[in-house]
Write an enzyme that holds these catalytic residues in place. Sequence first.
Site, short mmCIF file in Angstrom:
data_model
loop_
_atom_site.label_atom_id
_atom_site.label_comp_id
_atom_site.label_asym_id
_atom_site.label_seq_id
_atom_site.Cartn_x
_atom_site.Cartn_y
_atom_site.Cartn_z
CG HIS A 308 -2.06 0.91 1.13
ND1 HIS A 308 -1.98 2.25 1.40
CD2 HIS A 308 -3.33 0.67 0.72
CE1 HIS A 308 -3.15 2.80 1.17
NE2 HIS A 308 -3.98 1.87 0.76
CG ASP A 365 -8.50 -4.27 -2.86
OD1 ASP A 365 -9.69 -4.13 -2.56
OD2 ASP A 365 -7.82 -3.41 -3.43
N1 CMC Z 1 3.94 -7.49 -4.94
C1 CMC Z 1 5.28 -7.51 -5.13
N2 CMC Z 1 6.08 -6.44 -4.95
C2 CMC Z 1 5.51 -5.31 -4.58
C3 CMC Z 1 4.13 -5.21 -4.36
C4 CMC Z 1 3.34 -6.35 -4.56
N3 CMC Z 1 2.02 -6.32 -4.34
N4 CMC Z 1 3.84 -3.95 -3.98
C5 CMC Z 1 4.99 -3.29 -3.98
N5 CMC Z 1 6.02 -4.10 -4.33
C6 CMC Z 1 7.45 -3.79 -4.38
C7 CMC Z 1 7.82 -3.02 -5.64
O1 CMC Z 1 8.25 -3.90 -6.65
C8 CMC Z 1 8.90 -2.13 -5.14
O2 CMC Z 1 10.09 -2.89 -5.01
P1 CMC Z 1 11.53 -2.22 -5.40
O3 CMC Z 1 11.67 -1.04 -4.47
O4 CMC Z 1 12.51 -3.29 -5.19
O5 CMC Z 1 11.39 -1.81 -6.84
C9 CMC Z 1 8.49 -1.77 -3.72
O6 CMC Z 1 7.68 -2.89 -3.29
C10 CMC Z 1 7.68 -0.48 -3.61
O7 CMC Z 1 6.60 -0.59 -4.52
P2 CMC Z 1 5.94 0.63 -5.26
O8 CMC Z 1 5.22 0.12 -6.47
O9 CMC Z 1 6.97 1.71 -5.46
O10 CMC Z 1 4.95 1.12 -4.16
P3 CMC Z 1 3.77 2.12 -4.40
O11 CMC Z 1 3.54 2.80 -3.11
O12 CMC Z 1 4.03 2.96 -5.58
O13 CMC Z 1 2.56 1.15 -4.78
C11 CMC Z 1 0.70 -0.28 -4.65
C12 CMC Z 1 1.53 0.77 -3.93
C13 CMC Z 1 -0.59 -0.54 -3.88
C14 CMC Z 1 0.32 0.24 -6.04
C15 CMC Z 1 1.55 -1.59 -4.78
O14 CMC Z 1 1.89 -2.06 -3.50
C16 CMC Z 1 0.82 -2.66 -5.58
O15 CMC Z 1 0.92 -2.67 -6.81
N6 CMC Z 1 0.11 -3.60 -4.89
C17 CMC Z 1 -0.66 -4.60 -5.58
C18 CMC Z 1 -1.98 -4.01 -6.04
C19 CMC Z 1 -2.94 -3.82 -4.90
O16 CMC Z 1 -3.13 -4.68 -4.08
N7 CMC Z 1 -3.60 -2.63 -4.90
C20 CMC Z 1 -4.63 -2.33 -3.90
C21 CMC Z 1 -4.21 -1.20 -3.01
S1 CMC Z 1 -5.26 -1.05 -1.56
C22 CMC Z 1 -6.81 -0.61 -2.17
C23 CMC Z 1 -6.82 0.77 -2.67
O17 CMC Z 1 -6.80 1.71 -1.88
O18 CMC Z 1 -6.87 0.94 -3.90
#
Ligand code: CMC
Length: 429
Positions: A308, A365
């Site tokens: 998140h 989720d």
């Molecule tokens: N699975 C694997 N790796 C992950 C995941 C995941 N679900 N989420 C983040 N990472 C890794 C990512 O690869 C990155 O690693 P590195 O620093 O080595 O490149 C690190 O963690 C930080 O990730 P980010 O994408 O920069 O983090 P963010 O804050 O931009 O993204 C997020 C947040 C929710 C988009 C992401 O965690 C994600 O894609 N999660 C899966 C989708 C999901 O479950 N979304 C629902 C969110 S909650 C409901 C809502 O409010 O919408």
Amino acid sequence: MAQSDKTATLTYNGTTYELPLLEGTEGEVAIDIGKLRDQTGLITMDPGFKNTGSTTSSITFLDGEQGILRYRGYNIEELAEKSSFLEVSWLLIYGELPTAEQLKKFQTDITKHTLIHEDMRKIFDGFPTTAHPMGVLGSLTAALSAFYPRAMETNRPPEEIYLSVVRLIAKIPTIAAWSYKNEMGHPVNYPDNSLSYCERFLKMMFALPTEDYHVDPVVADALDKLLILHADHEQNCSTSTVRMVGSSLANIYSAIASAINALGGPLHGGANQEVIEMLEDIHKNGVSISTFVEKVKSREMRLMGFGHRVYKNFDPRARILKKSCDEVLNKLGINDPLLDLAKQLEEVALKDDFFVSRKLYPNVDFYSGIIYRALGLPVDMFTVMFAMGRMPGWIAQWLEMLQMKQPIGRPRQIYTGATERPYVEMNKR
Ligand code: CMC
């Protein structure tokens, strides 16, 4: 919000600038850069707004490090246990828990507005049965502005705003259920106003002209709780969309239709559908948890429902939902192998350094889809449920944006394209 007596200093080109600080009621501090460009010629750069506050707000507080979520000061755990979705809707929109009289009037007003204009049926008829219900929901919500043109006036009186609030909360379940009926190729059901909010929605979803349908109170209660958990989540992607679109003084239906479209993305509300599809895939193909986790670590895929932007600890909603999953499935006598799979996946991930070091925990989720499945909701309706739950939050944020006269959203950029060059005639290229 208070202006702090402390300041931050910025030194640029040999000059030091004092930047004022703002402090919220929970101690969060922001550097106020409102005059930065005027004073220094600089702008800030923060793709994805990871460090940027777009507004002050008194609606929802969340502390991602501690895993705290409160609506108007009330803890989500307490609201989920003791309140109802319509009570929470009032709380979010009007700032205080309603009195019994206020809640009764709100419920009555909502009940009066559950029907949608018959001409909207014609729009429904134009959608292919292959349409994703989120596409239908977004389009029909935008269409409401055409049916209620007074909402377009910028000096709308408070009674008109109240009507829009009531119409949105009342009609979204009807539109949502009808979007499902469109997909199924079944006749639509009209709202039964003798039922409660969630019961009415379930009946519109599942009743068929060919057989009797009785709403299971366990299902209606579980749905009500799910809606409460989704009701607001401060400045996330879809809510920021409401405030951004609304800041142009676009009407509430258009602003919320935009939010519905933003919510549909797989990284936002669309993740609940992705989680179930991921679990089904693992289950169907007999993939071991360790093989799957290795694939996530080698970045072949993401573990949907994990991670998140703000929570770097357990999402409190995920905690409530995990417990709720067990309760609901037990009460309904369902044994879903996907729940066991999800629990195993969570256990393995939470012990693995890849997830631990990145502070990736289950989010809302991860478990919500399993409950939706148990309630009989088809996978492509999951994000629609999220939208139904988020409606009061979007409305509250739109109203707050309007009341605080938030200036039109218009970020700047750092241009990286070609610098000025002369036009080249076609025959010389
Ligand atoms: N699975 C694997 N790796 C992950 C995941 C995941 N679900 N989420 C983040 N990472 C890794 C990512 O690869 C990155 O690693 P590195 O620093 O080595 O490149 C690190 O963690 C930080 O990730 P980010 O994408 O920069 O983090 P963010 O804050 O931009 O993204 C997020 C947040 C929710 C988009 C992401 O965690 C994600 O894609 N999660 C899966 C989708 C999901 O479950 N979304 C629902 C969110 S909650 C409901 C809502 O409010 O919408």
